[in-house]
Design an enzyme around this catalytic site. Sequence first.
Site, mmCIF file in Angstrom:
data_model
loop_
_atom_site.group_PDB
_atom_site.id
_atom_site.type_symbol
_atom_site.label_atom_id
_atom_site.label_comp_id
_atom_site.label_asym_id
_atom_site.label_seq_id
_atom_site.Cartn_x
_atom_site.Cartn_y
_atom_site.Cartn_z
ATOM 1 C CG HIS A 1 -0.341 21.618 -19.089
ATOM 2 N ND1 HIS A 1 -0.339 21.641 -17.717
ATOM 3 C CD2 HIS A 1 0.612 22.488 -19.473
ATOM 4 C CE1 HIS A 1 0.573 22.475 -17.280
ATOM 5 N NE2 HIS A 1 1.175 23.015 -18.334
ATOM 6 C CD GLU B 1 5.609 26.954 -21.303
ATOM 7 O OE1 GLU B 1 5.600 27.558 -22.403
ATOM 8 O OE2 GLU B 1 4.767 27.145 -20.415
#
Length: 228
Positions: free
Chosen positions: A8, A82
């Site tokens: 990201h 994550e």
Amino acid sequence: MRLLLIRHGETFSNLGRLLDTARPGAELTPLGQRQAAALPAALAEEDLGLLYVSTLVRTQQTAAPLAAARGLEPLVRDGLRELSAGDLELRGDEAAGVLYMRTAFAWSAGDLELRMPGGESGAEALARLDGVVAEAAASGAGTVAMVSHGAAIRMWAAARAENVDVPFAARHPLDNTGVVVLDGSPEDGWKALSWMGSPLGGPTRPDQVADSPAGRPVTPAPVPPPQD
């Protein structure tokens, strides 16, 4: 299948070097928004069939310009989030960062029962990531992009790609919107073709010569700061 794993864009937690792994997570900074806006041009040559994102808002914001440019509906999957920091969540000190990455790379090396303090095990983390990859492969799409997170991508690549090992992944953090390109399948295995634009060749396992212009065997580098 050609698989693009994309970190990201920059977040406000990145600025503080915080272990930000819980939902919804930090949003993109203005720079992160510009990084996301540059993705369609950076991936212009890729014939994307599917676009996946994690359940954390930063991956969805990063993927939005690419989705709009390609007319793709991002597929939100919790498996791409994550690596859970557990008790280390939102810590930004060096000790927490080292423990987090050391645990993640221990998973890559096969210690799957090891748990992040107060968090998931390696077996659990790899299973959820593998599940999304398997879903994408079963779709029949030729090229798939997944916007995920730095530690998750590096851990999974070091565990699953035949030519990426822990020393290589430890030496090569991913920049925001950095891309790892792989080719393969869950059945036949994976080979990394490039890492942030740099082509990769043969095996980088510990008994191989790799990442060494002088032809010397690679030795593990100190564990770098975390990447969420």
